[in-house]
Design a protein around this motif. Structure first.
Motif, PDB file in Angstrom:
ATOM      1  N   LEU A  46       0.802  -1.055  -0.035  1.00 34.89           N
ATOM      2  CA  LEU A  46       0.056   0.095   0.092  1.00 34.89           C
ATOM      3  C   LEU A  46       0.795   1.264   0.095  1.00 34.89           C
ATOM      4  O   LEU A  46       0.517   2.302  -0.660  1.00 34.89           O
ATOM      5  CB  LEU A  46      -1.035   0.042   1.205  1.00 34.89           C
ATOM      6  N   LEU A  47       1.944   1.300   0.793  1.00 33.68           N
ATOM      7  CA  LEU A  47       2.823   2.436   0.854  1.00 33.68           C
ATOM      8  C   LEU A  47       3.420   2.719  -0.409  1.00 33.68           C
ATOM      9  O   LEU A  47       3.604   3.778  -1.063  1.00 33.68           O
ATOM     10  CB  LEU A  47       3.816   1.909   2.062  1.00 33.68           C
ATOM     11  N   LEU A  48       4.083   1.476  -1.096  1.00 31.05           N
ATOM     12  CA  LEU A  48       4.748   1.695  -2.522  1.00 31.05           C
ATOM     13  C   LEU A  48       4.019   2.104  -3.473  1.00 31.05           C
ATOM     14  O   LEU A  48       4.172   2.669  -4.490  1.00 31.05           O
ATOM     15  CB  LEU A  48       5.695   0.506  -2.536  1.00 31.05           C
ATOM     16  N   LEU A  49       2.813   1.323  -3.517  1.00 30.94           N
ATOM     17  CA  LEU A  49       1.943   1.721  -4.717  1.00 30.94           C
ATOM     18  C   LEU A  49       1.424   3.163  -5.095  1.00 30.94           C
ATOM     19  O   LEU A  49       1.068   3.671  -5.921  1.00 30.94           O
ATOM     20  CB  LEU A  49       0.600   1.128  -4.793  1.00 30.94           C
ATOM     21  N   THR A  50       1.556   3.851  -3.664  1.00 31.51           N
ATOM     22  CA  THR A  50       1.261   5.289  -3.707  1.00 31.51           C
ATOM     23  C   THR A  50       2.637   6.362  -4.098  1.00 31.51           C
ATOM     24  O   THR A  50       2.413   7.444  -4.177  1.00 31.51           O
ATOM     25  CB  THR A  50       0.594   5.625  -2.365  1.00 31.51           C
ATOM     26  N   GLN A  51       3.461   5.751  -4.250  1.00 32.56           N
ATOM     27  CA  GLN A  51       4.927   6.432  -4.528  1.00 32.56           C
ATOM     28  C   GLN A  51       5.393   6.528  -6.082  1.00 32.56           C
ATOM     29  O   GLN A  51       6.240   6.926  -6.309  1.00 32.56           O
ATOM     30  CB  GLN A  51       6.039   5.802  -3.488  1.00 32.56           C
ATOM     31  N   ARG A  94       9.932  11.079   1.480  1.00 36.88           N
ATOM     32  CA  ARG A  94       9.611   9.988   0.579  1.00 36.88           C
ATOM     33  C   ARG A  94      10.670   9.104   0.419  1.00 36.88           C
ATOM     34  O   ARG A  94      10.294   7.887   0.489  1.00 36.88           O
ATOM     35  CB  ARG A  94       9.407  10.544  -0.749  1.00 36.88           C
ATOM     36  N   LYS A  95      11.864   9.304   0.665  1.00 36.54           N
ATOM     37  CA  LYS A  95      13.134   8.376   0.802  1.00 36.54           C
ATOM     38  C   LYS A  95      12.957   7.438   1.824  1.00 36.54           C
ATOM     39  O   LYS A  95      13.052   6.227   1.653  1.00 36.54           O
ATOM     40  CB  LYS A  95      14.362   8.994   0.604  1.00 36.54           C
ATOM     41  N   THR A  96      12.811   8.187   3.081  1.00 38.95           N
ATOM     42  CA  THR A  96      12.515   7.392   4.275  1.00 38.95           C
ATOM     43  C   THR A  96      11.297   6.374   3.911  1.00 38.95           C
ATOM     44  O   THR A  96      11.398   5.315   4.454  1.00 38.95           O
ATOM     45  CB  THR A  96      12.239   8.058   5.502  1.00 38.95           C
ATOM     46  N   LEU A  97      10.520   6.825   3.573  1.00 39.85           N
ATOM     47  CA  LEU A  97       9.101   6.088   3.603  1.00 39.85           C
ATOM     48  C   LEU A  97       9.291   4.972   2.553  1.00 39.85           C
ATOM     49  O   LEU A  97       8.914   3.793   2.897  1.00 39.85           O
ATOM     50  CB  LEU A  97       7.790   7.030   2.923  1.00 39.85           C
ATOM     51  N   ILE A  98       9.868   5.168   1.419  1.00 40.48           N
ATOM     52  CA  ILE A  98      10.243   4.075   0.368  1.00 40.48           C
ATOM     53  C   ILE A  98      11.156   3.033   0.876  1.00 40.48           C
ATOM     54  O   ILE A  98      11.065   1.841   0.875  1.00 40.48           O
ATOM     55  CB  ILE A  98      10.723   4.722  -0.889  1.00 40.48           C
ATOM     56  N   GLY A 111       8.500  20.024  -6.056  1.00 42.80           N
ATOM     57  CA  GLY A 111       7.750  19.845  -4.893  1.00 42.80           C
ATOM     58  C   GLY A 111       7.801  18.543  -4.167  1.00 42.80           C
ATOM     59  O   GLY A 111       6.713  18.485  -3.267  1.00 42.80           O
ATOM     60  N   VAL A 112       8.503  17.719  -4.503  1.00 46.36           N
ATOM     61  CA  VAL A 112       8.663  16.506  -3.708  1.00 46.36           C
ATOM     62  C   VAL A 112       9.459  16.781  -2.544  1.00 46.36           C
ATOM     63  O   VAL A 112      10.525  16.970  -2.446  1.00 46.36           O
ATOM     64  CB  VAL A 112       9.118  15.282  -4.812  1.00 46.36           C
ATOM     65  N   GLY A 125      16.664  12.963 -10.511  1.00 43.75           N
ATOM     66  CA  GLY A 125      17.656  13.587  -9.535  1.00 43.75           C
ATOM     67  C   GLY A 125      16.841  14.119  -8.199  1.00 43.75           C
ATOM     68  O   GLY A 125      16.063  14.773  -8.570  1.00 43.75           O
ATOM     69  N   GLU A 126      17.559  14.398  -7.099  1.00 43.47           N
ATOM     70  CA  GLU A 126      17.114  14.749  -5.960  1.00 43.47           C
ATOM     71  C   GLU A 126      16.671  16.242  -5.975  1.00 43.47           C
ATOM     72  O   GLU A 126      15.659  16.561  -5.692  1.00 43.47           O
ATOM     73  CB  GLU A 126      17.782  14.544  -4.686  1.00 43.47           C
TER      74      GLU A 126
END
Length: 341
Positions: free
Chosen positions: A212-217, A241-245, A235-236, A227-228
């Motif tokens: 569920l977490l990855l399908l939303t990313q 997001r890196k921590t979540l993924i 606006g990311v 690139g970061e």
């Protein structure tokens, strides 16, 4: 490839693999018997199906095939996420050492013999997930210390070295324990044999959360693949997001390893093939990797238990035989591309 066609084709192949996994074995079972046995298990009624066939399907083959699908899907979607986030086609839970880290946690639980007082049934996956996360953080931090650009070679080399070290730690624990944990060697080679519905129940909550977490990313991974700095301009919130993924991918890896042992290269092979066939848009690459990862491991398990029947090969042997040449091919392509620039 047309995206609706990609999804339909992937689902059809998955269903075919699922049916083959249940039907093929030492006792071949026809499709009508499979359907009837599942229908009777869901809603019991008087039928003419042999109770032995019902037991084989419902209690042995079906949980094994479902578990193989969940493990394959977990490792494939984790690999696709690692590759998208790190902009590295060689990144996957196995080559980054995350699978080895999860294995250390699992073997440590068995070595010490402890369990959490409230969630005792989930002790194994929780500890595996924790050590998987810690391993990944160490690999990334150490690789960045060696090379601030976090190059492909440095990251993969660090992951392989870390995996080798953790493998030695596992061997040491097994040696110290003597015969009691020698059966873990077979588990470490990767297998879904002798697993039941309790193992499916053990994996599924973590699988559901991680997926569920990855399908939303997908959109965020598309942005970060540029690139970061560019992602931040779009606006990311890159750090969040890196921590979540990374957390979600490590949850999936740790939980999969806890129930099946270390199965290598699924997270490398499946996303690579999907990227070649379906494109690099992570909004579709992530779910398609999930579907085809399930198919890949179901078929690998089918091969492992039939190729030298009645004996079985560890499923990790099959995935490594397939994955190692593909890993070498991708590495060669990367080297060739770097040399031509």
């Amino acid at each position: 490839m047309n995206k609706p066609l990609a999804y339909i084709g992937s689902f059809m192949i998955l269903i075919g693999a699922w049916l083959a996994g249940v039907a093929v074995g030492s006792v071949p079972i026809p499709l009508p018997v499979i359907i009837g046995a599942i229908a009777e298990a869901v809603s019991p009624y008087q039928s003419t199906i042999d109770p032995i066939n019902i037991s084989i399907i419902v209690d042995v083959r079906l949980p094994r095939v479902v578990l193989a699908g969940l493990v394959g899907a977990s490792l494939a979607i984790a690999g696709a996420s690692f590759q998208g986030l790190l902009q590295n086609p060689l990144a996957d839970p196995y080559t980054l050492g995350v699978s080895s880290g999860a294995s250390v946690g699992a073997v440590l639980v068995l070595f010490v013999g402890f369990s959490f007082p409230v969630f005792s049934a989930f002790t194994l996956p929780i500890v595996s997930i924790s050590t998987a996360v810690l391993t990944l953080l160490f690999v990334i931090v150490f690789a960045r210390m060696l090379d601030r650009t976090l190059s492909i070679e440095t990251l993969i080399l660090t992951g392989i070295v870390m995996g080798s070290f953790l493998g030695s730690v596992i061997s040491l624990m097994i040696a110290l324990t003597g015969e009691e944990l020698r059966q873990i060697v077979g588990w470490l080679l990767g297998s879904v044999a002798m697993r039941g519905w309790n193992h499916v129940g053990l994996l599924f909550p973590f699988f559901a959360v991680g997926v569920l977490l990855l399908l939303t990313q997908g959109q965020e991974l598309n942005a970060m693949s540029l690139g970061e700095e560019r992602a931040r301009q779009l606006g990311v919130p890159t750090e969040k997001r890196k921590t979540l993924i990374l957390l979600a991918a490590s949850i999936l890896t740790g939980a999969a390893v806890a129930v099946s042992g270390t199965i290598g290269f699924v997270g490398l092979v499946v996303p690579h093939i999907c990227r070649r066939l379906f494109g690099t848009d992570h909004r579709h690459l992530i779910p398609l990797s999930l579907i085809n990862g399930a198919t890949f491991l179901i078929l690998a398990d089918l091969i492992s238990r039939t190729i030298i029947a009645p004996a079985e090969l560890p499923i990790g042997v099959i995935t490594s035989l397939i994955g190692a040449p593909i890993f070498a091919f991708i590495l060669y392509q990367q080297r060739k591309k770097g040399a031509s620039v």
